[in-house]
Design a protein around this motif. Sequence first.
Motif, PDB file in Angstrom:
ATOM      1  N   PRO A  10       0.817  -1.229   0.000  1.00 19.69           N
ATOM      2  CA  PRO A  10       0.000   0.000   0.000  1.00 19.69           C
ATOM      3  C   PRO A  10       0.848   1.276   0.000  1.00 19.69           C
ATOM      4  CG  PRO A  10      -0.032  -1.047   2.154  1.00 19.69           C
ATOM      5  CD  PRO A  10       0.645  -2.008   1.235  1.00 19.69           C
ATOM      6  N   ARG A  11       2.091   1.196   0.408  1.00 14.72           N
ATOM      7  CA  ARG A  11       2.905   2.419   0.460  1.00 14.72           C
ATOM      8  C   ARG A  11       3.734   2.611  -0.802  1.00 14.72           C
ATOM      9  NH1 ARG A  11       6.475   2.488   5.676  1.00 14.72           N
ATOM     10  NH2 ARG A  11       6.877   4.584   4.854  1.00 14.72           N
ATOM     11  N   PHE A  12       4.325   1.485  -1.312  1.00 10.94           N
ATOM     12  CA  PHE A  12       5.257   1.617  -2.413  1.00 10.94           C
ATOM     13  C   PHE A  12       4.666   1.168  -3.744  1.00 10.94           C
ATOM     14  CE2 PHE A  12       7.797   0.908   1.426  1.00 10.94           C
ATOM     15  CZ  PHE A  12       8.509   2.096   1.440  1.00 10.94           C
ATOM     16  N   GLY A  13       3.468   0.554  -3.718  1.00 11.28           N
ATOM     17  CA  GLY A  13       2.814   0.174  -4.969  1.00 11.28           C
ATOM     18  C   GLY A  13       3.443  -1.021  -5.654  1.00 11.28           C
ATOM     19  N   LEU A  31      -5.378  -6.095 -13.964  1.00 16.65           N
ATOM     20  CA  LEU A  31      -5.665  -5.624 -12.617  1.00 16.65           C
ATOM     21  C   LEU A  31      -6.013  -4.135 -12.668  1.00 16.65           C
ATOM     22  CD1 LEU A  31      -2.749  -7.243 -10.568  1.00 16.65           C
ATOM     23  CD2 LEU A  31      -5.036  -8.158 -10.982  1.00 16.65           C
ATOM     24  N   THR A  32      -6.979  -3.760 -11.850  1.00 17.31           N
ATOM     25  CA  THR A  32      -7.305  -2.339 -11.672  1.00 17.31           C
ATOM     26  C   THR A  32      -6.747  -1.908 -10.319  1.00 17.31           C
ATOM     27  OG1 THR A  32      -9.283  -2.531 -13.013  1.00 17.31           O
ATOM     28  CG2 THR A  32      -9.134  -0.633 -11.536  1.00 17.31           C
ATOM     29  N   THR A  46      -5.769   2.984 -12.173  1.00 16.27           N
ATOM     30  CA  THR A  46      -5.070   2.679 -13.422  1.00 16.27           C
ATOM     31  C   THR A  46      -5.196   1.186 -13.684  1.00 16.27           C
ATOM     32  OG1 THR A  46      -2.995   2.881 -14.628  1.00 16.27           O
ATOM     33  CG2 THR A  46      -2.843   2.189 -12.339  1.00 16.27           C
ATOM     34  N   GLN A  47      -4.964   0.793 -14.896  1.00 15.14           N
ATOM     35  CA  GLN A  47      -5.095  -0.617 -15.295  1.00 15.14           C
ATOM     36  C   GLN A  47      -3.707  -1.194 -15.562  1.00 15.14           C
ATOM     37  OE1 GLN A  47      -8.440  -1.984 -17.841  1.00 15.14           O
ATOM     38  NE2 GLN A  47      -6.856  -2.552 -19.273  1.00 15.14           N
TER      39      GLN A  47
END
Length: 675
Positions: A10-13, A31-32, A46-47
């Motif tokens: 959740p912090r760095f994606g 994935l969305t 974003t996709q």
Amino acid sequence: NPHGRFSIDPRFGIIRTNKQLDHETQSVVVLTVQSQLGNSPVYSSTQVNISVIDVNDNPPVFLTKSDKVTISHTQPPGTAVYIAHAEDKDSGLNGAIKYSIASKQSNAFSIDPSLGVVNLTRTVFADKQQEYTLHIAAEDCGSPPLTSLLILDSLAVKIVILDVNDNSPSFTSSPLSYVMEDVEVGFLVHRIIAKDPDEGRNGQVTYHILSGNENKAFVLDKITGLLTTTQLLDHEVEERYSLTVMALDDGSPALSATQVLTIIVLDVNDERPIFLKQLYETTVRENQDPGEFVIKVEAVDRDAGLNSLLQYEILPGTGYEKFKMNSNSGELVTAASLDRETQEFFSIKGNSCHDLGSPSRSSTAQLYVTVLDENDHNPLFAKSQYQVSVREDLEEGSAILDLFASDKDHGLNGKIMYSLIDDTFGAFAIDSVTGSIVTTKALDRETESQYTFRAVACDCSTHLPRSTTVMTVLIQDMNDNVPKFEQSYYKASVWEGHSPKTDIIQVFATDLDSGLNGETEYSILSGNENATFVIDSARGILATNTVLDHENTSSYRETASSHHLVLLASDRGRPSLNSTATVLITVLDVNDNPPVFSSPEYHIHVKESIPVGSHITEVSANDCDAGTNAEITYAVISGNDRGHFHLDGKTGSLDLMKMLDYEDTMKFTLIIQAT
């Protein structure tokens, strides 16, 4: 992400896989991803398209494990006889397939590695083989390549070769035969034999006389090729016959061959010896000493003088060495002790002739000797011991084994009766005629897991020779016993505050079954709200799963100081059987809670004129612990230096001990301690 295959930091994606991916199931995952800045209610998305790259993890698989094709044996080299097909779930080079012949019986076949086409490399007629079996393997082009090289994974193709009628019959019998002029009608003159190398009906040959038999002197059996006389022959009328014989196969179209058979009729004297019987039948007992009389044969000759003097002899043949014949009297005796079990019937030809005739006149008679049986063999079982396994839930009357014993003797001497001679505890019986062993009651492995007894085979003669075999019956366990706890109700206690995984009690359950049926697994069926406890499924050790608190309370029971758990003991049979037991766990108190006053401060207003001994107030504190841990004593630790007040240590009651003077002291601040 419906199956949780991916997770994101959740912090760095950073996106990571949680589960193994399968290119063959889904090659692209979409994935969305949503992002949020701080606590802002606004999201952006974003996709992300993730391509799952194929790994060579699927070997080629044939859609069928075996197949059968039929070809003609005249097919030329290069003929395609079969197309093998395998599928590989991988893609690209990982899914490209190469074919090969893993094992074959002949070099008559080859396979195209890319197309899987099986071709003839040469003609197969010379092999004289009706069928071939090819094991075809498939290998992909991945790195490393995967293959179906194992015989169990390969494709077994049976190629059956059909015969074509391309061979004519060929005579192998002699074109010349001789026959005495005085043979009887129906005498076997000659056997015509022709061979055809083709198979089936193409190789079945029949025989026919085309010419030379105008007076119908002979008849030819079209199936056997046996040529016999149909009338008396006379050398003085016809001394030679030339028969044109045809051998015809049953193919379509039929092929044939011809042969000229020359039959020469031999001249003989006018009269020949004649046996009183053409067929003699008699019996003789086995195991008798040599010289045992068998029979006397007789022949007569209407000639006179030396031409009528006859001598007898046994013509060579199977078993003739077992007998001797008196050449003058025609008496037949044994030359050796006979054994019926070695040979029961003898067919002997006796020959009588005048030794001075020119040519010598002779005739033959057939003699059948039957050897009578004596009980000289014991019954014999096929094996000296048998072992069989049966399920314990086998129904009463079920057959578990058919014993078989053989006796070389004949009649009653060879008729076998079966019996059991050891105690089977009423569990088994045997059919005296068939030898079939059946159950006579319900079996229970837990009572008796193995039976060992002897079976007897004896014949029906008066001497009763017999043989025995040892029977071992192993009883296979069935899951028919429930695991049972040693106690239906257990009590245990544990101190509060212990760390998780603290052992509390070990329970035991026993299952009389064996193997997986007798292996017990333990679990908590009910009463374990919030997963407070855990049990070792193998050893039955019940332990804490969290830190227990004696003072804690909850909505599902009045107090947490005791827990009622229902334990389940299950075996590993199919279906599984189980039983339950109850455990009462008492959580013992530890002095881990200080007393707490009902109020942190007490404000009291009194008149300065109240008399000594007056009750001022009462303080109260509560302790969540139990027993002596919750017994509280009170004391004034400051503010009562001049002794104006008295505090009861047990009740917390505060009384006036000295007169008050407002002008002297308007306010007292007492610090009271509860212990």
